[in-house]
Enzyme design. Sequence first.
Site, PDB file in Angstrom:
ATOM      1  N   CYS A  25       0.848  -1.306   0.241  1.00 31.42           N
ATOM      2  CA  CYS A  25      -0.001   0.042   0.296  1.00 31.42           C
ATOM      3  C   CYS A  25       0.688   1.823  -0.052  1.00 31.42           C
ATOM      4  CB  CYS A  25      -0.996  -0.163   1.504  1.00 31.42           C
ATOM      5  SG  CYS A  25      -0.074   0.152   3.298  1.00 31.42           S
ATOM      6  N   HIS A 571      -2.126   9.836   3.657  1.00 31.04           N
ATOM      7  CA  HIS A 571      -3.309   9.412   3.726  1.00 31.04           C
ATOM      8  C   HIS A 571      -4.566   9.204   4.001  1.00 31.04           C
ATOM      9  CE1 HIS A 571      -3.689   5.109   3.924  1.00 31.04           C
ATOM     10  NE2 HIS A 571      -2.847   4.491   3.303  1.00 31.04           N
TER      11      HIS A 571
END
Length: 650
Positions: A25, A571
């Site tokens: 990720c 994020h």
Amino acid sequence: MDHKKVAIEVIQAVGEENLIAAAHCATRLRLVLKDSSTIDQNALDNNDDVKGTFETNGQYQIIIGPGDVNKVYAEIVQLTGVKEASTDDLKKIAADGKKINPLMALAKVLSDIFVPLIPALVAGGLLMAINNVLTAPGLFGPESVVQMFPAINDFASIVNLLSAAPFAFLPVLVGFSATQRFGGNGYLGAAMAMAMVMPDLVSGYGVANAIAEGTMPYWNLFGLQVAQAGYQGSVLPVLAVSYILANLENFFHKRIPKVFDFTFTPMLAVIITGFLTFIFVGPVMRTVSDGLTDGLVWLYNTTGAVGLGLFGTFYSSIVITGLHQSFPAIETTLLADVARTGGSFIFPIAAMANIAQGAATFAIFFITKDEKQKSLASSSGISAMLGITEPAIFGVNLKLKYPFVCAMIGSGVASIFIGLFHVLSVSMGPAGIIGFISIAAPSVKSFLLCGVISFVVAFGLTFVYGKKKMAEIQEAPEAPATPTQTEATPTTVASSEVKAEIVGAPVAGQSVALSTVNDPVFSTEMMGKGLAIIPENGEIYAPVDGTLTVVYDTKHAYGIESDNGAEILIHIGIDTVNLAGEHFTAKQVSGAKVKKGDLLGTFDQEGIKKAGYEDTTMVIVTNTKSYNDVTALGKTTVAAGEDVLQLSQR
């Protein structure tokens, strides 16, 4: 960073033959392994290019950092030929051959519903605790504070009003959150819950007495007698009603033509759910709820100190699984009717466990000579003592193992005394050293004594065993230096190359501490210091002037290097990489020069939440070590672009 070198070191540590599948990720490698017990954990812990590791949901995750993780991943794939997978595929691979645990699934649902409510419940709980301090006799003398100082009576009255509101209208909060979680419109859920606590109904707290005394009013629905009973303080009935409402809403959305959908779907969903609620679902679930509450009280009274000792011993282990996130649902049930239950036994046990984990972490602070570990131990120890244990558990105690076990013992011993002294909480609050304000007034001294026991046992065991372990290590022959330990490439900009800077908020919303984030990579500050923002809209802006070093294909994360040398990760959401870009739109590309306030991208908040993910947005300074300090400016509600972080030059 030498990405190929790091890839080789990771492969050597986990074992090439041990790899089943891999993904990544924005910040970490996600690996599915045959046997995680064979990992050379010391090699990874001593690797300067690895910011941390942890295992969850069948995946072994290695934190590398934004801009580097994708390159390390590519090298691993090329070197091993391991099966590439999306993060969503990886979850399926990890779960392959394993039965889904219904208990974990239920805990996840309850967590999704109740975690967003915790701020309101804690605020109400703390105000209730303040009211208890003001009105309870025996704390500061034979009379209460209000009796001794009548002038503050009205002040106490307003505090009591504010404290009671979240609990009196708890169904409205639960209805909104639960209906959203089940895929419906949260506002419809709130409206349905409002109907369940209307003043025209007999209060939920007085239903039993009204039935017993024969004073309960009834509706006559074509010969069917339906009690006009309210559901104040209820949890289970509202959960069931929210589930039915959400499914009815979705049922009608699919079948009613769009031209009529907006008008008739809400009305049909509410009226059908409403009649089902008062005729059948509400009464049945009230009976189940009362049975559950009585069962918990019976369990507490029957098992006593022994049962609480076992619960306290394993409470921190439950935290690791995430099952503790479902406890607010149980606690609200116990606290909704304190007159019958006496209060909650869960809160005092949680406080003992948190104090023990903090104490063990403080012991490591005094034992270790590693400055990095010492710094982490001090900050996470304070956090644990105040009720947030994830940094202490994941950042220090679990890595070393023995502090975690020592803390379990300390918590277990203290919890036995919690049972012996019959310590119960009468409100929600921070489960730590200041948790005494949520305890029933006569038990405050006993609670504080148990807290001391928890701290002393956990600290003492950790310190003694840790000293012994350190001595054994020092007596062992020194191992030759490995390339991992001596040749690691620095991952951050030299402190002389960065300048002091102020970082803005990339999104408008409510600013919260990283320690509250439901992801140990961020909550333990493995990636660096920063803060999190619960967004009020779906627009992401550049927090500084600089260059976009990376815009992820999934569009859920951005990396920026500021003109002053700060390396910042934005994020969006928790595990939103699994959405593979759905609900996200990027307005910029990697390499683009941006000014503070430039629009980077957008995201669909409702779509993300309906998919079952949080949209909490993290702002992390990944080269934190290059600065003297990275400090949150302490603001709560922030506008996009508003100053939120101060970076101090060394």
